[in-house]
Every structure is written in structure tokens, then in C-alpha cells.
Design a protein around this motif. Structure first.
Motif, PDB file in Angstrom:
ATOM      1  N   LYS A 168      -4.131   4.960   3.040  1.00  0.00           N
ATOM      2  CA  LYS A 168      -4.568   5.435   4.355  1.00  0.00           C
ATOM      3  C   LYS A 168      -5.983   4.969   4.657  1.00  0.00           C
ATOM      4  O   LYS A 168      -6.278   4.492   5.773  1.00  0.00           O
ATOM      5  CB  LYS A 168      -4.496   6.960   4.398  1.00  0.00           C
ATOM      6  CG  LYS A 168      -4.961   7.576   5.712  1.00  0.00           C
ATOM      7  CD  LYS A 168      -4.085   7.148   6.878  1.00  0.00           C
ATOM      8  CE  LYS A 168      -4.506   7.829   8.171  1.00  0.00           C
ATOM      9  NZ  LYS A 168      -3.675   7.397   9.320  1.00  0.00           N
ATOM     10  N   ARG A 171      -6.077   1.338   5.514  1.00  0.00           N
ATOM     11  CA  ARG A 171      -5.592   1.106   6.873  1.00  0.00           C
ATOM     12  C   ARG A 171      -6.683   1.424   7.893  1.00  0.00           C
ATOM     13  O   ARG A 171      -6.833   0.726   8.888  1.00  0.00           O
ATOM     14  CB  ARG A 171      -4.344   1.943   7.146  1.00  0.00           C
ATOM     15  CG  ARG A 171      -3.082   1.352   6.526  1.00  0.00           C
ATOM     16  CD  ARG A 171      -1.823   2.027   7.040  1.00  0.00           C
ATOM     17  NE  ARG A 171      -0.644   1.294   6.618  1.00  0.00           N
ATOM     18  CZ  ARG A 171      -0.127   0.264   7.266  1.00  0.00           C
ATOM     19  NH1 ARG A 171      -0.694  -0.151   8.390  1.00  0.00           N
ATOM     20  NH2 ARG A 171       0.945  -0.355   6.819  1.00  0.00           N
ATOM     21  N   ILE A 172      -7.429   2.479   7.638  1.00  0.00           N
ATOM     22  CA  ILE A 172      -8.534   2.829   8.528  1.00  0.00           C
ATOM     23  C   ILE A 172      -9.584   1.723   8.547  1.00  0.00           C
ATOM     24  O   ILE A 172     -10.120   1.361   9.600  1.00  0.00           O
ATOM     25  CB  ILE A 172      -9.180   4.158   8.090  1.00  0.00           C
ATOM     26  CG1 ILE A 172      -8.196   5.318   8.290  1.00  0.00           C
ATOM     27  CG2 ILE A 172     -10.477   4.424   8.863  1.00  0.00           C
ATOM     28  CD1 ILE A 172      -8.691   6.638   7.745  1.00  0.00           C
ATOM     29  N   ARG A 174      -8.975  -1.357   7.659  1.00  0.00           N
ATOM     30  CA  ARG A 174      -8.288  -2.612   7.968  1.00  0.00           C
ATOM     31  C   ARG A 174      -8.482  -3.674   6.883  1.00  0.00           C
ATOM     32  O   ARG A 174      -8.854  -4.812   7.146  1.00  0.00           O
ATOM     33  CB  ARG A 174      -8.751  -3.161   9.331  1.00  0.00           C
ATOM     34  CG  ARG A 174      -8.427  -2.221  10.488  1.00  0.00           C
ATOM     35  CD  ARG A 174      -8.910  -2.783  11.810  1.00  0.00           C
ATOM     36  NE  ARG A 174      -8.599  -1.854  12.897  1.00  0.00           N
ATOM     37  CZ  ARG A 174      -8.924  -2.073  14.176  1.00  0.00           C
ATOM     38  NH1 ARG A 174      -9.585  -3.189  14.512  1.00  0.00           N
ATOM     39  NH2 ARG A 174      -8.607  -1.178  15.098  1.00  0.00           N
TER      40      ARG A 174
END
Length: 210
Positions: A168, A171-172, A174
Motif C-alpha cells: 500500500k 502504491r502511495i 508510486r
């Protein structure tokens, strides 16, 4: 695909050998290894999120506490720390290995597609069951405390969630990996993501049940 799997296995075995050597040696050798891991993780975290944001500071704290705990534990309890840390690794490694191969074999519905699209329910369930059985055997041999069998369920859940938590965060930010120091795996943070959260749960268990 095959070449990448071979590379992952070779890297995993190499890291396992270094880890086992450090734990068995204990003392300064182990403490130096943990310190090196912490430094590399700090560097990786700074590289992917160099801004002094809340997330950055949280990451530093999140990494520091487990590393400092194991340094303290190895110093304060030199005769028992190896049994404790091996229990954590037994859970993390068995959960990760069985989840990976069972997920590839059985496939099926995704577990958390928006966070980690490669994870499947089949992999998570098989990994969790395998980790529980292996942990149960380990507890019977080294701890002889039935309460820890139930407690290990929380460590297994932490192992699964620790991996998802880092996915997670990546993903934040990138990014695909936290680094590239480990061929086929990425960075040190990528390999110790589950171990960090499992350590937090273990700390609670240690001071309640051990």
C-alpha cells in the motif's frame, strides 16, 4: 519467468544463510547485522520518500522499533533470543513460501487486488495454514506453551498484513520496489516487511505470555 524464479530462490537461500549465521553467532555479529539492515532500510526509505512528511517520519519509527528490540533482546537475553527470533522467521518464511507457490498453483480470486494484484485467496489461506502447522510444531519443541499456539495466529495475520502494508505504501509513493539490492526481490524493506509487523506482535506476546 523461470529465470526470475531461480534468481529469487538463490537470493532467498543466500539471505537465509546470512540470517541464520548472524543469529547463531549472536552478540556483536548479530547486532551488527541488524544495525546494517536498519541502515539500509533507512536509506531505501529516504530514497523513495525523502521529504520530511508524516509518512517519512512514521516509516523511520516503524523500522526503528523492531530493530532496536532485537538488538536489546540479543543483549539482554542471549540464551533465548535466538529461539524467539527464529519463531518469527519460521512464521514469516513458511507463510511467504507456501503463499507464493500455492498462489501460483491454485490461483483463483484475488485477495487484495487494489493493493497487491498478485496475491490470491488460495495463496493466503495455504500460507496461513502452513505457517500455523509449522509454528505449532516449533512451539511444541522449543517453548512447550500451548497458549503460544493461539498467539501465533496473530503473528500469522501480522505477516500477511505486513506485506500488504508495504504494498500500500509503495502504491502511495508510486514505486515498484523499495530498492534493488537483492536480485529478484528488490530492497531490504521488501524482504523484511512482514518481519517488522510480526515483531510488533511478538513484543506484545513476549511480555504477556513468555
Amino acid at each position: 519467468m523461470v529465470n526470475n524464479l531461480i534468481l529469487r530462490i538463490i537470493s532467498a537461500v543466500f539471505l537465509a544463510v546470512i540470517t541464520i549465521f548472524g543469529i547463531n553467532q549472536g552478540g556483536v555479529v548479530f547486532q551488527s547485522l541488524i544495525t546494517l539492515c536498519a541502515i539500509l532500510m533507512f536509506y531505501e526509505w529516504f530514497s523513495i520518500n525523502g521529504k520530511k512528511s508524516f509518512l517519512f517520519l512514521f516509516g523511520l519509527l516503524y523500522i526503528s522499533i523492531p530493530m532496536l528490540f532485537w538488538i536489546y533482546d540479543s543483549y539482554k537475553f542471549p540464551n533465548s533470543f535466538s529461539t524467539e527470533i527464529y519463531w518469527c522467521f519460521v512464521i514469516v518464511w513458511s507463510c511467504d513460501i507456501f503463499a507464493y507457490f500455492c498462489g501460483k498453483l491454485f490461483k483463483g480470486p484475488k485477495f487484495a487486488s487494489k493493493i497487491s494484484p498478485n496475491k490470491t485467496w488460495s495463496g493466503v489461506i495455504c500460507g496461513g495454514i502452513a505457517a500455523f502447522i509449522i509454528s505449532w510444531i516449533y512451539i511444541g519443541k522449543y517453548f512447550n506453551n500451548n497458549k503460544l499456539v493461539i498467539a501465533s495466529i496473530f503473528m500469522i495475520i501480522a505477516s500477511i498484513l505486513g506485506d500488504l502494508l508495504e504494498s500500500k505504501v509503495k502504491r502511495i509513493l508510486r514505486v515498484k520496489d523499495t530498492g534493488n539490492i537483492i536480485p529478484g526481490h528488490g530492497g531490504i524493506c521488501d524482504r523484511l516487511d512482514s518481519f517488522l509487523l510480526v515483531t510488533y506482535v511478538f513484543i506484545i506476546i513476549k511480555y504477556i505470555l513468555l
